[in-house]
Design an enzyme around this catalytic site. Structure first.
Site, PDB file in Angstrom:
ATOM      1  N   GLU A   1      13.020  32.925  39.170  1.00 25.56           N
ATOM      2  CA  GLU A   1      13.720  32.424  38.033  1.00 25.56           C
ATOM      3  C   GLU A   1      13.214  31.121  37.718  1.00 25.56           C
ATOM      4  O   GLU A   1      12.861  30.723  36.436  1.00 25.56           O
ATOM      5  CB  GLU A   1      14.994  32.477  38.011  1.00 25.56           C
ATOM      6  CG  GLU A   1      15.489  34.119  38.486  1.00 25.56           C
ATOM      7  CD  GLU A   1      15.584  34.543  40.059  1.00 25.56           C
ATOM      8  OE1 GLU A   1      16.491  35.240  40.190  1.00 25.56           O
ATOM      9  OE2 GLU A   1      15.123  33.750  40.724  1.00 25.56           O
TER      10      GLU A   1
ATOM     11  N   HIS B   1      11.946  29.428  43.396  1.00 20.71           N
ATOM     12  CA  HIS B   1      12.520  31.164  43.335  1.00 20.71           C
ATOM     13  C   HIS B   1      11.797  31.439  41.936  1.00 20.71           C
ATOM     14  O   HIS B   1      11.455  30.861  41.308  1.00 20.71           O
ATOM     15  CB  HIS B   1      14.109  31.142  43.205  1.00 20.71           C
ATOM     16  CG  HIS B   1      14.810  30.699  44.267  1.00 20.71           C
ATOM     17  ND1 HIS B   1      16.104  30.898  44.528  1.00 20.71           N
ATOM     18  CD2 HIS B   1      14.282  29.958  45.561  1.00 20.71           C
ATOM     19  CE1 HIS B   1      16.576  30.512  45.737  1.00 20.71           C
ATOM     20  NE2 HIS B   1      15.737  30.006  46.388  1.00 20.71           N
TER      21      HIS B   1
ATOM     22  N   CYS C   1      19.675  29.540  40.533  1.00 16.34           N
ATOM     23  CA  CYS C   1      18.858  30.094  39.621  1.00 16.34           C
ATOM     24  C   CYS C   1      19.725  30.363  38.500  1.00 16.34           C
ATOM     25  O   CYS C   1      19.466  30.234  37.182  1.00 16.34           O
ATOM     26  CB  CYS C   1      18.108  31.384  40.114  1.00 16.34           C
ATOM     27  SG  CYS C   1      16.999  31.197  41.290  1.00 16.34           S
TER      28      CYS C   1
ATOM     29  N   CYS D   1      20.492  33.860  42.382  1.00 17.00           N
ATOM     30  CA  CYS D   1      21.367  33.068  43.186  1.00 17.00           C
ATOM     31  C   CYS D   1      21.979  31.888  42.377  1.00 17.00           C
ATOM     32  O   CYS D   1      21.722  31.701  41.359  1.00 17.00           O
ATOM     33  CB  CYS D   1      20.403  32.604  44.321  1.00 17.00           C
ATOM     34  SG  CYS D   1      19.451  31.103  43.836  1.00 17.00           S
TER      35      CYS D   1
END
Length: 156
Positions: free
Chosen positions: A55, A53, A86, A83
């Site tokens: 992040e 992801h 993250c 999310c």
């Protein structure tokens, strides 16, 4: 120009570039003071890595650049509310503040619905939808005891 908006605008640009190049619609920037330390986008499908992801990718770049796992004193700007994975990574990295553009409802509207994970988290392991079974707990504790007794460890 407000630096916060400048940093958020860059995270949003990264999310758009990611879509154009085959990645997911997410971008992130880590900043210390007025300096961008790292920037990244989502590369889950590009790297075949479900943890890639924006992040997490950005945290990895920032820790590598700064030579530390502790990003205290830094902020993260992300094109979307993080999310659960993250968010956990952000807390483990000790980032000071989180600024985000889209929220989780916006993400759910285009098929990125993390709500089921948020729903699972407060449940006891045996109540979760994924089977969880504890095995060999006493043997696993040996490494914890070793850690606890190690006077030369780097705590984090």
């Amino acid at each position: 120009m407000d630096k916060k908006n400048e940093f958020m605008r860059r995270a949003i640009e990264l999310s758009e570039e990611s879509v154009r190049t085959g990645g997911g619609p997410f971008g992130a920037v880590i900043v210390r003071g007025d300096e961008i330390i790292a920037e990244a986008s989502n590369s889950v499908t590009i790297d075949n890595d479900p943890t890639a992801h924006a992040e997490v990718n950005c945290i990895r770049k920032a820790t590598h650049r700064l030579g530390t796992f502790d990003l205290a004193g830094c902020d993260i700007y992300t094109s979307c509310e993080p999310c659960p994975m993250c968010l956990g990574a952000i807390y483990w990295a000790h980032l000071d503040r989180i600024f985000y553009g889209n929220d989780r409802k916006d993400a759910a509207a285009i098929g990125f619905d993390d709500d089921f994970i948020y729903q699972e988290m407060p449940l006891k392991p045996e109540q979760r939808h994924k089977t969880m079974q504890r095995l060999m707990g006493m043997e696993a504790l040996r490494a914890f005891r070793m850690w606890e007794e190690n006077t030369e460890k780097t705590e984090y």
